[in-house]
Design a protein around this motif. Structure first.
Motif, PDB file in Angstrom:
ATOM      1  N   ARG A 158       0.796  -1.037   0.101  1.00 28.34           N
ATOM      2  CA  ARG A 158       0.065   0.094  -0.162  1.00 28.34           C
ATOM      3  C   ARG A 158       0.819   1.387   0.047  1.00 28.34           C
ATOM      4  NH1 ARG A 158      -4.236  -1.813   4.796  1.00 28.34           N
ATOM      5  NH2 ARG A 158      -5.177  -3.643   3.498  1.00 28.34           N
ATOM      6  N   LYS A 159       2.016   1.217   0.703  1.00 27.72           N
ATOM      7  CA  LYS A 159       2.770   2.337   0.732  1.00 27.72           C
ATOM      8  C   LYS A 159       3.489   2.610  -0.656  1.00 27.72           C
ATOM      9  CE  LYS A 159       5.510   5.328   3.049  1.00 27.72           C
ATOM     10  NZ  LYS A 159       4.922   6.558   3.786  1.00 27.72           N
ATOM     11  N   ILE A 160       3.628   1.478  -1.444  1.00 28.62           N
ATOM     12  CA  ILE A 160       4.222   1.556  -2.582  1.00 28.62           C
ATOM     13  C   ILE A 160       3.383   2.247  -3.780  1.00 28.62           C
ATOM     14  CG2 ILE A 160       5.267   0.440  -4.641  1.00 28.62           C
ATOM     15  CD1 ILE A 160       6.629  -1.426  -2.709  1.00 28.62           C
ATOM     16  N   VAL A 232       8.188  -7.941   0.765  1.00 27.13           N
ATOM     17  CA  VAL A 232       8.067  -6.369   0.618  1.00 27.13           C
ATOM     18  C   VAL A 232       8.284  -5.766   1.673  1.00 27.13           C
ATOM     19  CG1 VAL A 232       6.903  -4.600  -0.677  1.00 27.13           C
ATOM     20  CG2 VAL A 232       6.483  -6.995  -1.331  1.00 27.13           C
ATOM     21  N   ARG A 233       9.228  -4.742   1.857  1.00 26.75           N
ATOM     22  CA  ARG A 233       9.525  -3.900   3.019  1.00 26.75           C
ATOM     23  C   ARG A 233       9.691  -2.639   2.448  1.00 26.75           C
ATOM     24  NH1 ARG A 233       7.171  -7.482   4.925  1.00 26.75           N
ATOM     25  NH2 ARG A 233       7.889  -9.061   6.828  1.00 26.75           N
ATOM     26  N   CYS A 234       9.313  -1.672   3.385  1.00 28.25           N
ATOM     27  CA  CYS A 234       9.579  -0.092   2.936  1.00 28.25           C
ATOM     28  C   CYS A 234      10.253   0.435   4.240  1.00 28.25           C
ATOM     29  CB  CYS A 234       8.493   0.774   2.726  1.00 28.25           C
ATOM     30  SG  CYS A 234       7.605   0.194   1.338  1.00 28.25           S
ATOM     31  N   SER A 235      11.151   1.182   4.045  1.00 29.25           N
ATOM     32  CA  SER A 235      12.035   1.715   5.378  1.00 29.25           C
ATOM     33  C   SER A 235      12.197   3.121   4.957  1.00 29.25           C
ATOM     34  CB  SER A 235      13.059   0.854   5.601  1.00 29.25           C
ATOM     35  OG  SER A 235      14.145   0.833   4.487  1.00 29.25           O
ATOM     36  N   ASP A 236      12.547   3.834   5.936  1.00 29.11           N
ATOM     37  CA  ASP A 236      13.277   5.174   5.921  1.00 29.11           C
ATOM     38  C   ASP A 236      14.631   5.450   6.061  1.00 29.11           C
ATOM     39  OD1 ASP A 236      10.566   6.093   5.351  1.00 29.11           O
ATOM     40  OD2 ASP A 236      10.045   6.664   7.611  1.00 29.11           O
ATOM     41  N   LEU A 237      15.491   6.356   5.311  1.00 28.64           N
ATOM     42  CA  LEU A 237      16.776   6.443   5.588  1.00 28.64           C
ATOM     43  C   LEU A 237      17.064   7.740   5.825  1.00 28.64           C
ATOM     44  CD1 LEU A 237      19.663   5.296   5.136  1.00 28.64           C
ATOM     45  CD2 LEU A 237      19.675   6.030   2.765  1.00 28.64           C
ATOM     46  N   ALA A 238      17.479   8.242   6.915  1.00 32.22           N
ATOM     47  CA  ALA A 238      18.371   9.481   7.402  1.00 32.22           C
ATOM     48  C   ALA A 238      17.096  10.152   8.090  1.00 32.22           C
ATOM     49  CB  ALA A 238      18.721  10.281   6.283  1.00 32.22           C
ATOM     50  N   THR A 239      16.054  10.629   7.219  1.00 38.88           N
ATOM     51  CA  THR A 239      15.026  11.471   7.559  1.00 38.88           C
ATOM     52  C   THR A 239      13.643  10.673   7.401  1.00 38.88           C
ATOM     53  OG1 THR A 239      14.836  12.624   5.538  1.00 38.88           O
ATOM     54  CG2 THR A 239      16.276  13.539   7.395  1.00 38.88           C
ATOM     55  N   LYS A 240      12.731  10.933   8.219  1.00 44.58           N
ATOM     56  CA  LYS A 240      11.498  10.338   7.765  1.00 44.58           C
ATOM     57  C   LYS A 240      10.752  10.805   6.527  1.00 44.58           C
ATOM     58  CE  LYS A 240       6.979   9.503  10.178  1.00 44.58           C
ATOM     59  NZ  LYS A 240       5.924   9.650  11.360  1.00 44.58           N
ATOM     60  N   GLY A 241      10.180  10.031   5.671  1.00 45.71           N
ATOM     61  CA  GLY A 241       9.418  10.286   4.465  1.00 45.71           C
ATOM     62  C   GLY A 241      10.624   9.851   3.429  1.00 45.71           C
ATOM     63  N   ASN A 242      11.978   9.872   3.588  1.00 47.59           N
ATOM     64  CA  ASN A 242      12.764   9.631   2.551  1.00 47.59           C
ATOM     65  C   ASN A 242      12.786   8.003   2.609  1.00 47.59           C
ATOM     66  OD1 ASN A 242      14.693   9.693   0.664  1.00 47.59           O
ATOM     67  ND2 ASN A 242      16.281   9.489   2.162  1.00 47.59           N
ATOM     68  N   THR A 243      11.795   7.371   1.740  1.00 45.89           N
ATOM     69  CA  THR A 243      11.384   5.951   1.994  1.00 45.89           C
ATOM     70  C   THR A 243      11.987   5.434   0.714  1.00 45.89           C
ATOM     71  OG1 THR A 243       9.001   6.749   2.554  1.00 45.89           O
ATOM     72  CG2 THR A 243       9.464   4.379   1.909  1.00 45.89           C
ATOM     73  N   PHE A 244      12.253   4.085   1.065  1.00 50.22           N
ATOM     74  CA  PHE A 244      13.114   3.030   0.017  1.00 50.22           C
ATOM     75  C   PHE A 244      12.088   1.957   0.267  1.00 50.22           C
ATOM     76  CE2 PHE A 244      16.536   6.004   0.468  1.00 50.22           C
ATOM     77  CZ  PHE A 244      17.290   5.948  -0.768  1.00 50.22           C
ATOM     78  N   ALA A 245      11.858   1.213  -1.176  1.00 50.26           N
ATOM     79  CA  ALA A 245      11.251   0.070  -1.078  1.00 50.26           C
ATOM     80  C   ALA A 245      11.805  -0.977  -1.594  1.00 50.26           C
ATOM     81  CB  ALA A 245      10.009   0.087  -1.971  1.00 50.26           C
ATOM     82  N   GLN A 246      11.756  -2.265  -1.101  1.00 52.26           N
ATOM     83  CA  GLN A 246      12.739  -3.217  -1.591  1.00 52.26           C
ATOM     84  C   GLN A 246      11.378  -4.630  -1.548  1.00 52.26           C
ATOM     85  OE1 GLN A 246      15.806  -4.161   1.567  1.00 52.26           O
ATOM     86  NE2 GLN A 246      16.937  -2.408   0.993  1.00 52.26           N
ATOM     87  N   VAL A 247      11.740  -5.314  -2.676  1.00 53.57           N
ATOM     88  CA  VAL A 247      10.819  -6.372  -2.973  1.00 53.57           C
ATOM     89  C   VAL A 247      11.657  -7.357  -3.137  1.00 53.57           C
ATOM     90  CG1 VAL A 247       9.007  -7.202  -4.594  1.00 53.57           C
ATOM     91  CG2 VAL A 247       9.192  -4.846  -4.009  1.00 53.57           C
TER      92      VAL A 247
END
Length: 353
Positions: A158-160, A232-247
């Motif tokens: 859903r985030k993606i 499927v996972r989503c994570s933030d890097l450095a700051t909130k909202g800087n999202t990376f998705a990994q499948v």
């Protein structure tokens, strides 16, 4: 009394004619006109001028090759050499002279936010995957473990979809397989530009290291099972909202691989022997980047997977050493000398008896 009168007249001529002569030369040079009346002073006047010109008795010394070096000059030269070797000290010295307090030194290094450096909650492949049946005990356990992670996977999907409304896991699995095939095809040609567009900054050195002077022959033959998204996972890097998705995509296919060294000798695999390969590939995308794309991020190798084949080194066998001909002659001479010694001993015993 005549001589003094002449001298006075010459002196008066020297005083009056010389300025007039110089003035005429200046006028001719400025106005562009010549004075034919006065072309040059008379020779007698020049002789008198040279005779009465005072001669200097001062001696002109040559420049000294070595000079005295003062203490402040030595300090200045040492400081200049030190500043040349270390630019930071030059900046600090100039700031101190200007009365400005130097700032703190920060150990900065470049950081890229185009990709992460690890897997976010990596997928753990179940043991016996691809071999155990769903009706067996191991197969049932795999299905239970898969159900437990469905909730987090659906939230990440859903985030993606907030950034990609058309994202579908079934269609994405085939897209991921095509990215995997294109990346390995460009690895054979060692096309850096294409590889950087298909793999992340973490995956690139893992794929390229050790293959610069080698020949890779790889071919994707067929899919034994259709690829599917398992994690499927989503994570933030450095700051909130800087999202990376990994499948994470599960691929079960038949491939062919052969690696040759720079001399053309086979090291790994065989071009005529295809093998069944079960892989779990991870693809990543920077969701906040409007121009971001899905790229290959790495591969998950389960601990129960079979080990790689050892590299077969092809070497030239040493030639068999043939015994030299001289050795037979030496043996024959040794035998002859032993027989001669025995005959001598027998003769001595007979003569003594």
């Amino acid at each position: 009394m005549a001589a003094p009168i002449v001298n006075i007249s010459l002196m008066s001529m020297r005083r009056n004619v010389m300025p007039l002569y110089m003035t005429c030369l200046a006028c001719s040079s400025l106005e562009g006109r010549s004075h034919p009346q006065i072309l040059s002073p008379p020779p007698s006047l020049l002789a008198v001028c040279d005779a009465r010109r005072p001669k200097t008795t001062q001696k002109i010394h040559k420049a000294r090759k070595k000079g005295r070096l003062l203490l402040k000059d030595q300090k200045r030269m040492a400081e200049k050499e030190e500043w040349t070797n270390d630019p930071n000290k030059r900046i600090t010295g100039l700031l101190k002279r200007a009365g400005i307090k130097p700032g703190r030194k920060y150990a900065e290094r470049s950081v890229t936010v185009m990709a992460t450096e690890e897997f976010a909650q990596p997928y753990v492949p179940p043991e016996g995957d691809g071999k155990a049946s769903t009706l067996s005990k191991e197969g049932a356990k795999q299905r239970i473990d898969r159900v437990r992670g469905i909730g987090v996977t659906q939230m990440s999907i859903r985030k993606i979809r907030q950034f990609e409304p058309e994202f579908q896991s079934s269609e994405f699995a085939w897209k991921a397989q095509q990215i995997y095939i294109d990346a390995h095809n460009h690895l054979q040609d060692f096309d850096k530009n294409k590889l950087h567009s298909l793999v992340t900054e973490k995956c690139y050195p893992e794929m390229v290291t050790g293959f610069r002077h080698k020949t890779i022959q790889w071919n994707f033959l067929e899919s034994l099972e259709k690829p599917r998204v398992v994690h499927v996972r989503c994570s933030d890097l450095a700051t909130k909202g800087n999202t990376f998705a990994q499948v994470t995509v599960r691929m079960h296919s038949k491939q062919m691989l052969a690696i040759y060294d720079r001399f053309g000798r086979l090291e790994v695999g065989n071009e005529d022997t295809p093998k069944d390969v079960l892989e779990y590939i991870v693809l990543e995308k920077h969701l906040m980047n409007a121009y971001g794309a899905w790229r290959l991020h790495g591969k998950i190798v389960p601990p129960w997977a079979t080990h790689r084949e050892p590299i077969v080194r092809t070497v030239v066998l040493p030639s068999e050493e043939t015994p030299p001909e001289s050795s037979e002659e030496e043996e024959a001479t040794d035998v002859a000398t032993t027989e001669d010694v025995a005959e001598v001993k027998t003769a001595q015993t007979s003569s003594s008896g």
